[in-house]
Scaffold this active site. Structure first.
Site, PDB file in Angstrom:
ATOM      1  N   HIS A  36       0.839  -1.218   0.000  1.00  0.00           N
ATOM      2  CA  HIS A  36       0.000   0.000   0.000  1.00  0.00           C
ATOM      3  C   HIS A  36       0.866   1.258   0.000  1.00  0.00           C
ATOM      4  CE1 HIS A  36      -3.434  -2.585   1.393  1.00  0.00           C
ATOM      5  NE2 HIS A  36      -2.447  -3.196   2.011  1.00  0.00           N
ATOM      6  N   SER A  55      14.078  21.319 -17.256  1.00  0.00           N
ATOM      7  CA  SER A  55      12.902  22.157 -17.427  1.00  0.00           C
ATOM      8  C   SER A  55      13.318  23.441 -18.132  1.00  0.00           C
ATOM      9  CB  SER A  55      12.299  22.474 -16.062  1.00  0.00           C
ATOM     10  OG  SER A  55      11.529  23.663 -16.124  1.00  0.00           O
ATOM     11  N   LYS A 113      15.598  21.599 -12.227  1.00  0.00           N
ATOM     12  CA  LYS A 113      14.873  20.350 -12.451  1.00  0.00           C
ATOM     13  C   LYS A 113      15.681  19.294 -13.209  1.00  0.00           C
ATOM     14  CE  LYS A 113      11.197  19.412 -11.566  1.00  0.00           C
ATOM     15  NZ  LYS A 113       9.896  19.752 -12.174  1.00  0.00           N
ATOM     16  N   GLU A 124       8.759   8.089 -17.144  1.00  0.00           N
ATOM     17  CA  GLU A 124       7.362   8.513 -17.303  1.00  0.00           C
ATOM     18  C   GLU A 124       6.787   8.028 -18.626  1.00  0.00           C
ATOM     19  OE1 GLU A 124       6.771  12.778 -15.431  1.00  0.00           O
ATOM     20  OE2 GLU A 124       8.731  12.616 -16.352  1.00  0.00           O
ATOM     21  N   LYS A 143      -2.515  -5.238 -38.445  1.00  0.00           N
ATOM     22  CA  LYS A 143      -1.073  -4.959 -38.465  1.00  0.00           C
ATOM     23  C   LYS A 143      -0.736  -3.605 -37.839  1.00  0.00           C
ATOM     24  CE  LYS A 143      -1.528  -6.374 -42.671  1.00  0.00           C
ATOM     25  NZ  LYS A 143      -2.604  -7.358 -42.424  1.00  0.00           N
TER      26      LYS A 143
HETATM   27  N1  ARG Z   1      -3.850  -6.368 -47.430  1.00  0.00           N
HETATM   28  C1  ARG Z   1      -4.682  -7.461 -47.003  1.00  0.00           C
HETATM   29  C2  ARG Z   1      -4.567  -7.624 -45.492  1.00  0.00           C
HETATM   30  O1  ARG Z   1      -3.699  -7.082 -44.935  1.00  0.00           O
HETATM   31  C3  ARG Z   1      -4.259  -8.729 -47.649  1.00  0.00           C
HETATM   32  C4  ARG Z   1      -5.350  -9.694 -47.867  1.00  0.00           C
HETATM   33  C5  ARG Z   1      -6.311  -9.167 -48.834  1.00  0.00           C
HETATM   34  N2  ARG Z   1      -7.232 -10.165 -49.248  1.00  0.00           N
HETATM   35  C6  ARG Z   1      -8.303  -9.840 -49.973  1.00  0.00           C
HETATM   36  N3  ARG Z   1      -9.070 -10.792 -50.332  1.00  0.00           N
HETATM   37  N4  ARG Z   1      -8.585  -8.603 -50.286  1.00  0.00           N
HETATM   38  O2  ARG Z   1      -5.366  -8.280 -44.866  1.00  0.00           O
END
Ligand code: ARG
Length: 468
Positions: free
Chosen positions: A158, A279, A285, A292, A327
């Site tokens: 704590h 700072s 500072k 952070e 991605k």
């Molecule tokens: N650029 C697409 C992705 O990242 C690849 C797959 C695309 N497939 C499709 N049938 N349009 O998912």
């Protein structure tokens, strides 16, 4: 005409520019180029093995793919949103070089299984690199654990002073967390290392492909059993980003601790200049910005995980274009954690504890009270009675503004006659610390054993057997 598009035949009209910009992924999936080339080379060799390509065609494809990878590496490759993603770019470049031979590469596969294959190869590589980063952070912690083996810290619960702990014990606590992170990643890797390629669009293919050959070439342990599952499966990615989130959370808790410990109020740490900033208005500072930001960037990683969880919510089988967004979160979470780990290791290496300042206030806060209670228990006082009695003594100390060890013998004999003389051997932080004995505790002998185990574990050379 839609001549540039891999799917142009079905269409008579052009794609709207806004659609091209909206649907492109080349701006972020270009970093999969190496994986895309490797997977395509393996696919081409396999097509040769089963007779769908001639030996010379395979050679041409493999060589052209390598040349394209070289161009991308040297920044000589032209990218365009018109070509949508990395897969289309590389295929288009092959066709420009090889004509009909280039047009054969996509035989028996689809971008749906291709993209998951590329991402899995990328994640596998990332897991292996993260393991190196985590191990390096552990090595920094173990080195600090060894360097500060004479230092005793107040342990907190704590954020209130609780019991003393050896600094070695403290550093090794974090080594344990990062060990679990490494184990989690290794476990995730098993599910990453299952080959998607060959599932084709969703149902497999009527062509005589050999998926085992591709798996062998690319180092996958097994081949995904169900083609319909393959292109919708992002479990491995969610797991991976969860594992990254946990690393980020471990880092953020530690960063918070050190931000506090670097304050004038604590004054436990001397942070290295190279990892702090000043700072613009307050000349005195020295701000712990890196700590952070390690703490702050953990929010991004958790946000990335959240994005992925919501992304896959309600998606029917099999491929859906939503998945392209995976991605963005993947790369952001990975890059954030990798950079944080590297800086954390550097900070652990460069930061020094202020031994004297810590020692000067170590007797504050009754760090020995629990040991006193346990001593009473060992002498036959029931635990609840001992707890109550020591609680009263702490109250007495508060009134008298003194420490437990400064109380006169009769107050201890008041708990149980005969208790007093032995009590002074366990009171005071140094004594209290020596009294610990349980497995995994901060007992000096236990901590020594653990330090030895860690050094062996991280193979810092042979374990030291006799003390230092
Ligand atoms: N650029 C697409 C992705 O990242 C690849 C797959 C695309 N497939 C499709 N049938 N349009 O998912």
């Amino acid at each position: 005409m839609n001549g540039q598009k891999t799917w142009g035949g079905r269409f008579s009209g052009q794609t709207d520019d806004r659609v091209e910009r909206f649907t492109e992924s080349i701006s972020f999936d270009r970093r999969l180029y190496r994986e895309d080339v490797l997977a395509s080379q393996a696919h081409a060799r396999m097509l040769g093995e089963v007779g769908l390509l001639g030996a010379h065609e395979v050679e041409q494809l493999v060589a052209a793919l390598a040349a394209i990878a070289g161009e991308i590496e040297r920044d000589e490759f032209a990218f365009s949103v018109k070509l949508e993603d990395i897969h289309t770019h590389i295929e288009r470049a092959l066709i420009e070089r090889l004509g009909d031979v280039g047009r054969k590469l996509h035989t028996g596969r689809s971008r749906n299984d291709q993209v998951v294959t590329d991402v899995k190869l990328w994640v596998r590589g990332a897991i292996d690199q993260l393991d190196v980063l985590l191990k390096d952070l552990q090595a920094a912690l173990v080195t600090a654990a060894e360097r500060d083996r004479d230092l005793v810290l107040p342990g907190y619960t704590h954020l209130q002073r609780a019991q003393p702990v050896l600094a070695t014990h403290y550093f090794l606590a974090y080594a344990e967390k990062y060990q679990r992170d490494r184990e989690r990643l290794a476990d995730c890797r098993k599910r990453v290392n299952v080959l998607p390629l060959g599932a084709a669009a969703l149902a497999g293919t009527s062509l005589p492909i050999d998926r085992d050959s591709v798996a062998r070439q690319l180092g996958f342990d097994t081949v995904a059993r169900n083609s319909l599952d393959v292109s919708s499966d992002r479990d491995f990615l969610l797991e991976f980003v969860f594992d990254l989130s946990l690393i980020a959370l471990h880092l953020s808790g530690w960063a918070e601790e050190w931000v506090l410990w670097a304050t004038t109020e604590f004054n436990f740490l001397e942070l290295p200049d190279a990892f702090c900033t000043g700072s613009s208005i307050m000349p005195h500072k020295k701000n712990p910005d890196v700590l952070e930001l390690i703490r702050g960037k953990a929010a991004r990683v958790v946000g990335d995980l959240q994005q992925l969880l919501v992304l896959v919510r309600g998606l029917p089988l099999a491929y859906n274009r939503d998945l392209q967004e995976d991605k963005v979160a993947l790369f952001d979470a990975h890059d954030t954690v990798a950079a944080s780990l590297e800086l954390a290791a550097a900070l652990v290496r460069e930061t020094r504890f202020r031994h004297d300042d810590i020692a000067a206030r170590l007797e504050d806060g009754y760090l020995d009270a629990t040991t006193l209670m346990e001593y009473c228990v060992a002498q036959g006082v029931p635990l609840r009675a001992a707890h109550e009695a020591v609680g009263r003594l702490v109250r007495l100390c508060e009134e008298k503004r003194c420490r437990l060890a400064q109380l006169p013998a009769e107050v201890f004999d008041g708990i149980r006659p005969g208790l007093a003389p032995g009590v002074y051997n366990i009171l005071g932080v140094a004594n209290a610390l020596k009294a610990f004995r349980s497995y995994g505790s901060t007992a000096p002998a236990e901590v020594e054993k653990q330090l030895r185990w860690w050094k062996e574990q991280l193979s810092f050379g042979p374990a030291v057997i006799n003390g230092r």
